[in-house]
Design a protein around this motif. Structure first.
Motif, PDB file in Angstrom:
ATOM      1  N   ASN A 189       0.833  -1.203   0.000  1.00 48.11           N
ATOM      2  CA  ASN A 189       0.000   0.000   0.000  1.00 48.11           C
ATOM      3  C   ASN A 189       0.869   1.254   0.000  1.00 48.11           C
ATOM      4  O   ASN A 189       0.571   2.237  -0.688  1.00 48.11           O
ATOM      5  N   ALA A 190       1.940   1.199   0.788  1.00 43.19           N
ATOM      6  CA  ALA A 190       2.862   2.335   0.833  1.00 43.19           C
ATOM      7  C   ALA A 190       3.469   2.582  -0.546  1.00 43.19           C
ATOM      8  O   ALA A 190       3.641   3.731  -0.973  1.00 43.19           O
ATOM      9  N   ALA A 191       3.762   1.489  -1.256  1.00 42.95           N
ATOM     10  CA  ALA A 191       4.345   1.605  -2.598  1.00 42.95           C
ATOM     11  C   ALA A 191       3.351   2.222  -3.584  1.00 42.95           C
ATOM     12  O   ALA A 191       3.735   2.960  -4.490  1.00 42.95           O
ATOM     13  N   LYS A 192       2.070   1.922  -3.403  1.00 43.34           N
ATOM     14  CA  LYS A 192       1.056   2.544  -4.264  1.00 43.34           C
ATOM     15  C   LYS A 192       1.072   4.062  -4.091  1.00 43.34           C
ATOM     16  O   LYS A 192       0.961   4.824  -5.061  1.00 43.34           O
ATOM     17  N   TRP A 193       1.213   4.505  -2.835  1.00 46.48           N
ATOM     18  CA  TRP A 193       1.256   5.941  -2.551  1.00 46.48           C
ATOM     19  C   TRP A 193       2.528   6.582  -3.114  1.00 46.48           C
ATOM     20  O   TRP A 193       2.477   7.649  -3.725  1.00 46.48           O
ATOM     21  N   VAL A 194       3.654   5.904  -2.962  1.00 45.23           N
ATOM     22  CA  VAL A 194       4.916   6.424  -3.487  1.00 45.23           C
ATOM     23  C   VAL A 194       4.858   6.540  -5.009  1.00 45.23           C
ATOM     24  O   VAL A 194       5.323   7.531  -5.590  1.00 45.23           O
ATOM     25  N   LYS A 195       4.281   5.536  -5.653  1.00 45.02           N
ATOM     26  CA  LYS A 195       4.155   5.571  -7.106  1.00 45.02           C
ATOM     27  C   LYS A 195       3.261   6.740  -7.532  1.00 45.02           C
ATOM     28  O   LYS A 195       3.546   7.433  -8.523  1.00 45.02           O
ATOM     29  N   PHE A 196       2.192   6.986  -6.776  1.00 43.30           N
ATOM     30  CA  PHE A 196       1.300   8.097  -7.095  1.00 43.30           C
ATOM     31  C   PHE A 196       2.006   9.438  -6.895  1.00 43.30           C
ATOM     32  O   PHE A 196       1.834  10.365  -7.693  1.00 43.30           O
ATOM     33  N   LEU A 197       2.794   9.538  -5.833  1.00 49.61           N
ATOM     34  CA  LEU A 197       3.507  10.776  -5.536  1.00 49.61           C
ATOM     35  C   LEU A 197       4.425  11.197  -6.679  1.00 49.61           C
ATOM     36  O   LEU A 197       4.545  12.387  -6.994  1.00 49.61           O
ATOM     37  N   SER A 198       5.078  10.228  -7.294  1.00 56.33           N
ATOM     38  CA  SER A 198       6.027  10.533  -8.364  1.00 56.33           C
ATOM     39  C   SER A 198       5.412  10.418  -9.750  1.00 56.33           C
ATOM     40  O   SER A 198       6.098  10.582 -10.755  1.00 56.33           O
ATOM     41  N   GLY A 199       4.115  10.147  -9.778  1.00 57.59           N
ATOM     42  CA  GLY A 199       3.421  10.011 -11.057  1.00 57.59           C
ATOM     43  C   GLY A 199       2.984  11.347 -11.635  1.00 57.59           C
ATOM     44  O   GLY A 199       3.055  12.398 -10.977  1.00 57.59           O
TER      45      GLY A 199
END
Length: 456
Positions: A350-360
């Protein structure tokens, strides 16, 4: 001294490893804990968090913001006490130590972030967040360079056309046209300028240049790095993960002799004037009239744009490029922040989903339109440039041109970061104060190189 420093680091390492074996940290039940330190960026990232929650039912992001010093203290304590967040904003000055201590989770081993591409971001930015093991530990969020901020009133009062700042040059012998301008912008309490007969260098009202301490903790990013960089000097033999330092080279020591010599001439505030250990920042120095101009980072654009004069009216600020050095080019340190996932997170996917969104692209667009920083993606950077031109009537190309013209150099990333700062910072303070000459840094350089021989 080296042994004492290493004992401290070793003790911290043991504490962290012990913590990793305890209960998990971070959020629970789909609530992702995210920490950052910049209050100016928090509103933009809250918009990103709201958009993320709408697109990911059952997940939400709780953002916690702390001041710079408190942030790192609380984060370190959190690693030890199993109270670290799932995701946090990481800085290159801290990244190497966290990588050494193995408290960061490899992003390329998590599904949502395993396909992050270096080419999605400004050239060279994403590579900085890879460890010596080749794994990626940070997803780029923004980048920064430095430039000259100046008070339009100070220049006007001195009879200086802002256009003169566009082609300044410097050298370590006499400072070139840059030092001539700094001298002219300097004024003593009797109204004498630094280039006029009778100027009193011991009783200065306004210095031509600001100063933000000795630069020992950040490799002179907003102090002398634009000068050492344009002199052709680099901190280590390679970057990232260099193991041999170059503080003994003439290009470095001659530049520091000239730079800190400006303080002896009265053109630059002394260590005591600005509180060198915890210095008054350039924005406050310009606002209060302590300095007419100064080097600062692009992350401060929003702060400078909000400055007011004594009457509470907006203080007109301009931005100019750093001066051309002995190499015939300008130079700026190229730094950037990234988002990292802690090994203590109980919900790494879940944390990785947020990180991916942050840099998207979507979140980066939101941040670009806020005009607070330059996002890591080039297309979002353009939005930030447009925002500053339209909303603030501020030309920020002196920052972005450094990237466009390839006159940047990377923030040095090495192992043993905490020990390096402990060795370098007090010695740099001594050089600024004037109690030690720049040549004294040769001994420090030997200690740094010996550090790598002892601990790798």
């Amino acid at each position: 001294m080296l042994r004492k420093l290493r004992v401290g680091a070793a003790a911290l390492t043991m504490g962290l490893l012990t913590a990793c074996g305890g209960s998990a940290a971070g959020g629970a039940d789909g609530v992702i804990e995210y920490w950052l330190w910049d209050s100016g960026q928090q509103p933009g990232y809250q918009k990103c968090a709201d958009a993320f929650a709408r697109q990911n039912p059952g997940l939400s992001v709780r953002i916690s913001q702390y001041g710079w010093d408190t942030y790192w203290q609380k984060l370190t304590a959190g690693f030890i006490a199993d109270a670290a967040p799932d995701v946090f904003t990481d800085h290159l000055a801290r990244f190497a130590q966290f990588a050494d201590l193995k408290v960061l989770r490899p992003l390329d081993e998590l599904g949502p972030t395993q396909d992050i591409q270096d080419t999605d971001y400004q050239p060279g930015l994403a590579e900085l967040w890879k460890g010596q093991d080749g794994h990626r530990y940070g997803s780029p969020k923004d980048w920064d360079t430095v430039a000259l901020f100046y008070s339009k009133k100070a220049l006007s009062d001195a009879g200086v056309d802002p256009a003169e700042l566009q082609n300044l040059s410097w050298n370590p012998q006499d400072g070139g046209s840059f030092e001539k301008l700094v001298a002219h912008l300097t004024m003593d309490v009797n109204g004498k300028r630094g280039d006029e007969p009778g100027f009193d260098s011991h009783r200065v009202k306004t210095h031509g240049m600001s100063a933000e301490g000795s630069g020992g903790q950040g490799w002179g990013q907003t102090q002398w790095s634009a000068f050492t960089g344009s002199a052709g000097w680099q901190v280590t033999d390679k970057n990232p993960w260099g193991t041999h330092f170059n503080l003994d080279q003439p290009a470095f020591q001659d530049t520091l002799k000239w730079y800190f010599g400006l303080a002896r001439k009265g053109y630059l505030p002394t260590y005591a004037e600005i509180g060198g250990a915890n210095p008054i920042n350039t924005d406050k120095q310009i606002q209060s009239g302590i300095a007419a101009m100064g080097i600062s980072g692009s992350w401060m654009i929003s702060t400078f744009s909000k400055l007011t004069d004594e009457a509470g009216k907006p203080l007109e600020i301009g931005v100019a490029p750093t001066p051309i050095g002995p190499t015939g080019k300008r130079a700026s340190m190229f730094n950037g922040l990234a988002d990292s996932i802690t090994t203590l997170s109980k919900q790494p996917e879940n944390a990785a989903k947020w990180v991916k969104f942050l840099s998207g692209a979507e979140c980066q667009k939101i941040i670009g339109e806020s005009g607070v920083v330059f996002p890591a993606r080039p297309e979002a950077t353009e939005l930030a440039i447009q925002y500053n031109q339209k909303e603030r009537n501020l030309d920020v190309t002196p920052f972005t041109d450094q990237v466009k013209n390839k006159t940047t150099f990377l923030f040095p990333v090495t192992s043993n970061a905490a020990d390096i700062i402990a060795l370098v910072n007090p010695r740099m303070d001594s050089v600024y104060i004037g109690s030690d000459p720049p040549s004294s840094l040769t001994k420090v350089n030997d200690q740094l190189n010996d550090l790598f021989k002892v601990v790798g």
